[in-house]
Every structure is written in C-alpha cells, then in structure tokens.
Design an enzyme around this catalytic site. Structure first.
Site, mmCIF file in Angstrom:
data_model
loop_
_atom_site.group_PDB
_atom_site.id
_atom_site.type_symbol
_atom_site.label_atom_id
_atom_site.label_comp_id
_atom_site.label_asym_id
_atom_site.label_seq_id
_atom_site.Cartn_x
_atom_site.Cartn_y
_atom_site.Cartn_z
ATOM 1 N N HIS A 39 -1.321 0.025 -9.999
ATOM 2 C CA HIS A 39 -1.987 -0.764 -8.956
ATOM 3 C C HIS A 39 -2.744 -1.955 -9.552
ATOM 4 O O HIS A 39 -3.953 -2.110 -9.373
ATOM 5 C CB HIS A 39 -2.932 0.111 -8.142
ATOM 6 C CG HIS A 39 -3.277 -0.489 -6.808
ATOM 7 N ND1 HIS A 39 -3.738 0.249 -5.735
ATOM 8 C CD2 HIS A 39 -3.244 -1.779 -6.357
ATOM 9 C CE1 HIS A 39 -3.964 -0.547 -4.694
ATOM 10 N NE2 HIS A 39 -3.667 -1.781 -5.067
ATOM 11 N N ARG A 54 0.844 -1.184 0.000
ATOM 12 C CA ARG A 54 0.000 0.000 0.000
ATOM 13 C C ARG A 54 0.884 1.241 0.000
ATOM 14 O O ARG A 54 1.988 1.250 0.565
ATOM 15 C CB ARG A 54 -0.931 0.017 1.226
ATOM 16 C CG ARG A 54 -2.107 -0.959 1.124
ATOM 17 C CD ARG A 54 -3.077 -0.550 0.024
ATOM 18 N NE ARG A 54 -4.284 -1.369 -0.007
ATOM 19 C CZ ARG A 54 -4.427 -2.474 -0.732
ATOM 20 N NH1 ARG A 54 -3.401 -2.887 -1.484
ATOM 21 N NH2 ARG A 54 -5.565 -3.138 -0.727
#
Length: 316
Positions: free
Chosen positions: A276, A228
């Site tokens: 991502h 993250r």
C-alpha cells in the site's frame, strides 16, 4: 484562529505556510495524542484521518473544518463529524502522478519479464528464449475514471494503448478512448488486457470484483488494484488465478492490512504484492499542502469555493 496539524513535520513547508498566514496560529504535532488542551481551541484540523475518533471530535467544540491529507476518508468518525456540522476536504488528485507511474511499473515489469531477468542475473544464466510482449495496441480498462484513472489513461495512450474508462454514470471522459458506466462493467471486461481498479472504499464499491467478474476476463488478462482492498473478493481472485482464468494480479491494497502472513497471496507465483505505497513520493506532502493553502485562503476570506469538498453521505 488556530490550525492543528498532525501529518508529520516538515519545517520548510511549515515556515512557508506560517509566513503566508501571519494572523493564523499554527500548532504542528507529531501525533494526535499530543493535542492536549489544543482540542478545545482548534478551529481547523489537518490530519491523515486515521487518528480521529468520535470522542475527540465531540470534545473539539470549536472545530469547523478537517483537511484530510489523503484521498480516503473511510477511517473518519463520519457520524460525529456530520452531527457537529464539520466541513471535510481531502487531497484527492495529488496521487495521480505517482500512482499512474506505479501502474506502469507493474505493466512493464510483467510485459518485459523483468523479475525473470533479475533472477537469471543472480544465477549467471544467459537465456534469450524469454517470451516478451509489447503493450502497444493492448487494451487497458480503468475502473474509476477520476483524476488518477485519467492520468493512467494518458500514460497508456503515450504507450499506444487503447484505453477504456469506467465511472459511476458513464459520463464521457476525454482522457479515454471510450467511457462506460459501472453497470456496463461485465460487458466490457472481456475486451481488456489490463484491468486496473482505482475504486474508493464505499458501500457501493464493496466486492465489485468477484468471481463473476474475474471469470469474464481474458485468460491472458492482468488485474491491478491500487484503489482499495474492499473492491476485491480475495478468495474469488485467488481461485481465478489458480484455475488459470487470469494471468497475474498486482495488488497494492488488501481487505486487511498488513496482509496476514498466512494469506495465500504470499505464496502465489501469479500475485505480486506491494505494501500500500503506490501513492507515496517525495512530492506527496508539498502537493497536499498546496490544496490546504488554497482552501485556507478560502476559509479565511469566508468564501464558498472549496477544493475537494467531501460529500460525507457518499464518502468521497
């Protein structure tokens, strides 16, 4: 008993799960905004977790269980969920194969200079004086030695790498050659040729990789983040790269997504950006539904044998 799912339509998977649970009512929607009156009758919600808010949770008076078909739960309205005593499970672990493969796509791309050869091809240049590296014998440090980190380590060992894992407690993980606690991170960083972050988004992981950590790494080290974005101080990383304290960074996640067009990462030759998607594969939804089906059997039979039960206080 009604299940409402908003995770994208897949007719084959939907038919299979309906046949396994003929007494359960399933409502498959494209988006949460289509939920309508189902909000008052749904007992189970299957979602990626990005389409819920406090108002909706408070309206769903019959809701008892949320199955999040991803690993992260940071976008859930956790306070409302806790207040309404709703169980949350997630799809933790299904990402380990595609994400581990993605990491080695990065590593081999860097060690074997594959982008350079593609450029040479486009320019019709025959140049064999390219510095190539082996990854055999290199040290890989995986920060976040859970299911994904363990899979990365197993692949690393296949390539003959020395693998070190970092977890919260330092508890031994047999998939790694050595395991240390998060408190020992700074001590271990100088040993690593490849540093890989697989950390979740929690208060305790915020900015774990900052200036101090980047300047403890080898100047030849490569940093990879597929966890993250909040784990990385992006300004500190940019400074370390510009000052030659770090060789390269492969980043799939960022503090703000999509990455702003004016972010300095875009123009840096020492940064490789992917949007991502390291967890994405054609097996994503089938693996996530496999966990959901096992937990649905658990729920229907009133057993307390949950897979991936989330601790809402810890955030994972």
């Amino acid at each position: 008993m009604q299940v409402v799912a908003t995770v994208g339509r897949n007719e084959a998977l939907e038919k299979r799960i309906q046949s396994e649970f003929p007494t359960v009512q399933f409502t498959f929607l494209k988006k949460m905004k289509e939920i309508g009156e189902n909000r008052y009758t749904a007992e189970i919600l299957v979602t990626y977790g990005e389409d819920l808010d406090e108002k909706l949770i408070n309206e769903m008076k019959n809701l008892r269980w949320i199955m999040v078909m991803s690993a992260g739960i940071e976008k859930l309205p956790l306070d409302a969920i806790k207040k309404n005593h709703i169980i949350v499970t997630n799809a933790r672990g299904i990402h380990k194969i595609p994400m581990a493969e993605f990491v080695f796509g990065y590593i081999l791309q860097y060690a074997k200079q594959l982008p350079l050869f593609k450029k040479q091809q486009s320019e019709k240049v025959w140049n064999r004086k390219v510095h190539l590296q082996e990854i055999y014998g290199k040290t890989m440090l995986v920060v976040g030695a859970g299911a994904i980190g363990s899979q990365i380590s197993r692949y690393g060992k296949t390539f003959g790498m020395h693998t070190i894992g970092i977890n919260r407690s330092g508890k031994e993980n047999p998939d790694f050659d050595a395991t240390y606690s998060l408190e020992q991170l700074n001590h271990i960083l100088p040993e690593a040729d490849y540093v890989i972050s697989v950390l979740p988004n929690t208060v305790s992981t915020n900015k774990i990789f900052s200036r101090q950590q980047f300047f403890k790494m080898k100047k030849e080290a490569v940093f990879i983040n597929i966890g993250r974005g909040n784990a990385v101080d992006e300004q500190a990383l940019m400074e370390a790269l510009e000052e030659g304290q770090l060789a390269h960074a492969f980043l799939d996640v960022f503090e703000k997504e999509p990455l702003p067009a004016d972010h300095p990462f875009w123009k840096s030759d020492k940064v490789t950006i992917t949007p991502h998607l390291s967890a994405i594969s054609d097996m994503y939804l089938p693996r996530a539904y496999e966990i959901f089906v096992k937990n649905l059997w658990n729920y229907v039979n009133k057993e307390n044998n949950w897979i991936n039960l989330v601790d809402l206080n810890r955030g994972y």
